[in-house]
Design an enzyme around this catalytic site. Structure first.
Site, PDB file in Angstrom:
ATOM      1  CG  HIS A   7      26.576 -58.246 -10.569  1.00 14.13           C
ATOM      2  ND1 HIS A   7      26.401 -57.987 -11.543  1.00 14.13           N
ATOM      3  CD2 HIS A   7      25.984 -58.417  -9.790  1.00 14.13           C
ATOM      4  CE1 HIS A   7      26.087 -56.330 -11.163  1.00 14.13           C
ATOM      5  NE2 HIS A   7      25.465 -56.169 -10.490  1.00 14.13           N
ATOM      6  CG  HIS A  13      22.165 -58.433  -6.978  1.00 16.71           C
ATOM      7  ND1 HIS A  13      23.289 -58.221  -6.035  1.00 16.71           N
ATOM      8  CD2 HIS A  13      22.773 -57.313  -7.918  1.00 16.71           C
ATOM      9  CE1 HIS A  13      24.013 -57.262  -5.971  1.00 16.71           C
ATOM     10  NE2 HIS A  13      23.574 -56.633  -7.527  1.00 16.71           N
TER      11      HIS A  13
END
Length: 187
Positions: A86, A101
């Protein structure tokens, strides 16, 4: 082989997986470019205490529109990846460290909905696909899909200029496309 088959084969790797095409745009070593197309938001508006406080670095949030591919915003070397895919970090030759992110709370998805296309220590070019992500899976898991793109070592520079404003607005907010300049790091 027909035209469609030729085009399709350009994006399918030898193992049969679909490989996203590279994005092409002019680059400068002091600039971070948009890794996805979407609507820009201030980091202060991101619904995460760590990101909104600037603890990950200085940059923007982007609400993605369209593509589910995350592209490299700089030329550099992959510094870190996560098991859950992620987030990803890239270090440039000029000492800039960029962190991307995807989503808020997406670490809890344990990698579901994310496919990393690069490995740690790999050289990448701006516009090279880094990973794919599934916005619907992120939303279905109850998370926000905002993507934070930050310079994680802003203290290494005299200033970080936010240049992500565009003339195209969506809901009164700037709309950026892959490769639009976002941040300029001044020495």
């Amino acid at each position: 082989m027909g035209l469609f088959d030729k085009i399709k084969s350009a994006f399918v790797s030898s193992d049969g997986k679909l490989t996203p095409p590279e994005a092409s745009f002019a680059t400068r070593p002091d600039t971070v470019y948009a890794p996805v197309s979407g609507v820009l938001v201030s980091l202060k508006e991101v619904n995460d205490e760590v990101i909104s406080a600037g603890l990950l670095g200085d940059g923007y949030g982007i609400l993605p529109t369209g593509s589910n591919v995350l592209y490299s915003p700089v030329n550099g070397r992959i510094g870190a990846t996560t098991v859950t895919n992620h987030s990803i970090a890239i270090a440039t030759d000029d000492g800039m460290e960029v962190l991307i992110h995807i989503g808020i709370g997406t670490v809890n998805m344990n990698g579901r909905g994310f496919t990393r296309l690069v490995e740690s220590n790999q050289e990448v070019r701006a516009g090279q696909p880094l990973m794919t992500f599934d916005v619907d899976a992120i939303k279905l898991a109850g998370h926000e899909e905002v993507i934070a793109c930050v310079i994680s070592n802003p203290d290494s520079f005299s200033a970080i200029e936010h240049v992500g404003e565009t003339g195209t607005l969506l809901g009164g907010r700037p709309l950026v496309k892959i490769g639009d300049p976002l941040l300029v790091a001044k020495k």
